[in-house]
Design a protein around this motif. Structure first.
Motif, mmCIF file in Angstrom:
data_model
loop_
_atom_site.group_PDB
_atom_site.id
_atom_site.type_symbol
_atom_site.label_atom_id
_atom_site.label_comp_id
_atom_site.label_asym_id
_atom_site.label_seq_id
_atom_site.Cartn_x
_atom_site.Cartn_y
_atom_site.Cartn_z
ATOM 1 N N ALA A 1 0.905 -1.244 0.037
ATOM 2 C CA ALA A 1 -0.022 -0.168 -0.115
ATOM 3 C C ALA A 1 0.883 1.350 0.046
ATOM 4 C CB ALA A 1 -0.981 0.151 1.255
ATOM 5 N N GLY A 2 0.494 2.187 -0.865
ATOM 6 C CA GLY A 2 1.127 3.688 -0.799
ATOM 7 C C GLY A 2 0.506 4.557 -0.274
ATOM 8 N N THR A 3 1.132 5.138 0.571
ATOM 9 C CA THR A 3 0.567 6.528 1.115
ATOM 10 C C THR A 3 1.443 7.676 1.140
ATOM 11 O OG1 THR A 3 1.092 5.949 3.364
ATOM 12 C CG2 THR A 3 -1.194 5.355 2.438
ATOM 13 N N LEU A 4 1.175 8.823 1.644
ATOM 14 C CA LEU A 4 2.254 9.777 1.777
ATOM 15 C C LEU A 4 3.132 9.502 2.768
ATOM 16 C CD1 LEU A 4 2.960 12.733 0.829
ATOM 17 C CD2 LEU A 4 1.218 13.580 2.508
ATOM 18 N N ARG B 1 8.648 -15.322 0.902
ATOM 19 C CA ARG B 1 9.151 -15.752 -0.323
ATOM 20 C C ARG B 1 9.021 -14.686 -1.350
ATOM 21 N NH1 ARG B 1 8.062 -18.083 -4.777
ATOM 22 N NH2 ARG B 1 5.825 -17.887 -4.354
ATOM 23 N N LEU B 2 8.176 -13.666 -1.067
ATOM 24 C CA LEU B 2 7.681 -12.711 -1.773
ATOM 25 C C LEU B 2 8.321 -11.226 -1.815
ATOM 26 C CD1 LEU B 2 3.808 -12.793 -1.538
ATOM 27 C CD2 LEU B 2 5.110 -13.978 -3.480
ATOM 28 N N TYR B 3 8.391 -10.636 -3.130
ATOM 29 C CA TYR B 3 9.098 -9.287 -2.806
ATOM 30 C C TYR B 3 8.123 -8.060 -3.022
ATOM 31 C CZ TYR B 3 13.729 -11.154 -3.294
ATOM 32 O OH TYR B 3 14.924 -12.013 -2.914
ATOM 33 N N ASP B 4 7.935 -7.309 -2.049
ATOM 34 C CA ASP B 4 7.077 -5.994 -2.267
ATOM 35 C C ASP B 4 7.992 -4.981 -2.993
ATOM 36 O OD1 ASP B 4 6.256 -3.538 -1.654
ATOM 37 O OD2 ASP B 4 6.982 -3.264 0.411
ATOM 38 N N ILE B 5 7.479 -4.827 -4.340
ATOM 39 C CA ILE B 5 7.941 -3.734 -5.321
ATOM 40 C C ILE B 5 7.284 -2.603 -4.634
ATOM 41 C CG2 ILE B 5 8.318 -3.218 -7.731
ATOM 42 C CD1 ILE B 5 9.431 -5.884 -6.876
ATOM 43 N N HIS B 6 7.964 -1.921 -3.807
ATOM 44 C CA HIS B 6 7.302 -0.812 -3.137
ATOM 45 C C HIS B 6 6.906 0.407 -3.981
ATOM 46 C CE1 HIS B 6 5.903 0.275 1.046
ATOM 47 N NE2 HIS B 6 6.191 1.378 0.452
ATOM 48 N N PRO B 7 5.664 1.052 -3.930
ATOM 49 C CA PRO B 7 5.190 2.314 -4.491
ATOM 50 C C PRO B 7 6.172 3.205 -4.219
ATOM 51 C CG PRO B 7 3.703 1.397 -3.016
ATOM 52 C CD PRO B 7 4.471 0.586 -3.107
ATOM 53 N N SER B 8 6.356 4.146 -5.377
ATOM 54 C CA SER B 8 6.924 5.510 -4.849
ATOM 55 C C SER B 8 6.236 6.265 -4.848
ATOM 56 C CB SER B 8 8.200 5.554 -5.868
ATOM 57 O OG SER B 8 9.039 4.767 -5.986
ATOM 58 N N ILE B 9 5.729 6.592 -5.969
ATOM 59 C CA ILE B 9 4.612 7.582 -5.963
ATOM 60 C C ILE B 9 3.244 7.162 -6.883
ATOM 61 C CG2 ILE B 9 5.418 9.088 -7.827
ATOM 62 C CD1 ILE B 9 4.652 11.622 -5.820
ATOM 63 N N TYR B 10 2.162 7.861 -6.404
ATOM 64 C CA TYR B 10 0.796 7.654 -7.561
ATOM 65 C C TYR B 10 0.676 8.691 -8.469
ATOM 66 C CZ TYR B 10 -4.347 7.225 -7.700
ATOM 67 O OH TYR B 10 -5.688 7.090 -8.029
ATOM 68 N N LEU B 11 0.574 8.426 -9.551
ATOM 69 C CA LEU B 11 0.420 9.543 -10.725
ATOM 70 C C LEU B 11 -0.941 9.814 -10.915
ATOM 71 C CD1 LEU B 11 3.371 8.467 -13.468
ATOM 72 C CD2 LEU B 11 3.424 9.814 -11.306
ATOM 73 N N ASN B 12 -1.064 10.969 -11.151
ATOM 74 C CA ASN B 12 -2.356 11.438 -12.079
ATOM 75 C C ASN B 12 -1.971 12.669 -12.696
ATOM 76 O OD1 ASN B 12 -2.613 13.597 -10.194
ATOM 77 N ND2 ASN B 12 -3.536 12.625 -8.763
ATOM 78 N N GLN B 13 -3.186 13.372 -13.368
ATOM 79 C CA GLN B 13 -3.064 14.548 -14.450
ATOM 80 C C GLN B 13 -2.288 15.534 -13.568
ATOM 81 O OE1 GLN B 13 -6.974 15.484 -15.828
ATOM 82 N NE2 GLN B 13 -7.620 13.987 -14.424
ATOM 83 N N SER B 14 -2.366 15.588 -12.323
ATOM 84 C CA SER B 14 -1.746 16.982 -11.615
ATOM 85 C C SER B 14 -0.485 16.833 -11.284
ATOM 86 C CB SER B 14 -2.790 17.164 -10.149
ATOM 87 O OG SER B 14 -4.064 17.097 -10.469
#
Ligand SMILES: [Zn+2]
Length: 312
Positions: free
Chosen positions: A198-201, A213-226
């Protein structure tokens, strides 16, 4: 049951209320991300930065929303009916696929399993692409995994596997619907290799972390049109300097509500950013990866460097 009119009114009120807040909110979020990325220490360092895009496909096509007759709306979007989300995605997905194919960039498409129930255009489009994209799972019905019992989570993933099999796909990457992370052990059971946490600020980051056994490919930032192009370039520079990941994610509907808006926002934001990054890839400063290929790289990296993995 919600009507289209009620939904439109609610969406329009929300949009008006948010408009005044959006710009300062986006700038504040970007500055905070920039500050935290600067201070963060990469968990796994690579030979060069990895740039990863993951795109969540919640519905895929209008037909799927119509098939569910409004009964699944609450699982998909707060304000829009499932069929409306599908309608936007149906128009937007080919634009994103075209962009990434034209630059030879593989990305992760996290696709909802139920799309395989209908005669759809998305799977053939992805499978016939000249670039080998990572087609991952995004639940079957888009129900939040935190609301599911273990058995229900198994049923969701089983149905997803059966649906994907029709296209010869065994998904290895997973994005939790609404980013509500739960039942990670069930993902392991179904043979997944990685997921996006989960990604948050406060939680976003530039790292890949092993979890069992898994990898968290961690989110850096959520993109949108702004999002601001200049900030994306700054984030990329940090990832290059630290030889870590920059993982950008979005939904097709984050770039507009019709094909003209989506095209305009792709041209104004994604095209210049992707070309800027592509140029740095040619200079060996970074590599574009999917969630799955990044997980494999992380795994190879840990094995080679024999880094002690802390207990989870
Ligand atoms: Zn989703």
């Amino acid at each position: 049951m919600k009507t289209t009119l009620q939904n439109c009114i609610r969406a329009s009120r929300k949009s008006r209320a948010m408009k005044g807040l959006r710009v300062p909110k986006v700038i504040a979020s970007e500055v905070l991300h920039w500050a935290s990325f600067n201070f963060e220490r990469p968990i796994i360092q690579f030979d060069r930065a990895l740039v990863i895009f993951s795109i969540d496909i919640d519905v895929g096509e209008k037909k799927l929303g119509l098939l569910n007759k409004g009964k699944n709306d609450s699982c998909v979007h707060k304000f829009y009916e499932e069929s409306r989300v599908g309608e936007i995605e149906e128009q937007a997905i080919p634009l994103f696929v075209d962009l990434f194919n034209s630059r030879g960039i593989p990305v992760t498409f996290a696709v909802r399993g139920q799309l395989t129930e209908i005669d759809n255009k998305t799977f053939p489009l992805l499978l016939d692409s000249p670039v080998k994209h990572d087609i991952g799972g995004h639940g079957y019905t888009h129900k939040q995994f935190t609301d599911l019992s273990r058995k229900e989570a198994e049923i969701e993933l089983e149905m997803l596997s059966v649906g994907f099999k029709k296209y010869g796909i065994t998904p290895k990457s997973f994005v939790f619907p609404r980013n509500m992370v739960s039942h990670i052990d069930v993902l392991e059971q179904f043979g997944y290799d990685c997921y996006r946490d989960a990604g948050t600020l406060l939680n976003d980051g530039m790292f890949i972390k092993r979890n069992g056994r898994l990898y968290d490919i961690h989110p850096s930032i959520y993109l949108n049109q702004s999002v601001h192009l200049s900030m994306l370039k700054l984030f990329l520079k940090i990832a290059i300097r630290k030889r870590t990941i920059l993982h950008l994610w979005f939904h097709p509907w984050n770039f507009g509500e019709n094909v003209e808006q989506v095209r305009k926002n792709i041209d104004n934001i994604l095209v210049p950013f992707v070309d800027y990054a592509k140029n740095r890839e040619e200079s060996q400063m970074l590599k574009f990866e999917t969630m799955y290929s990044a997980a494999k790289k992380a795994d190879a990296n840990l094995r080679v460097e024999k880094i002690q993995v802390p207990p989870q």
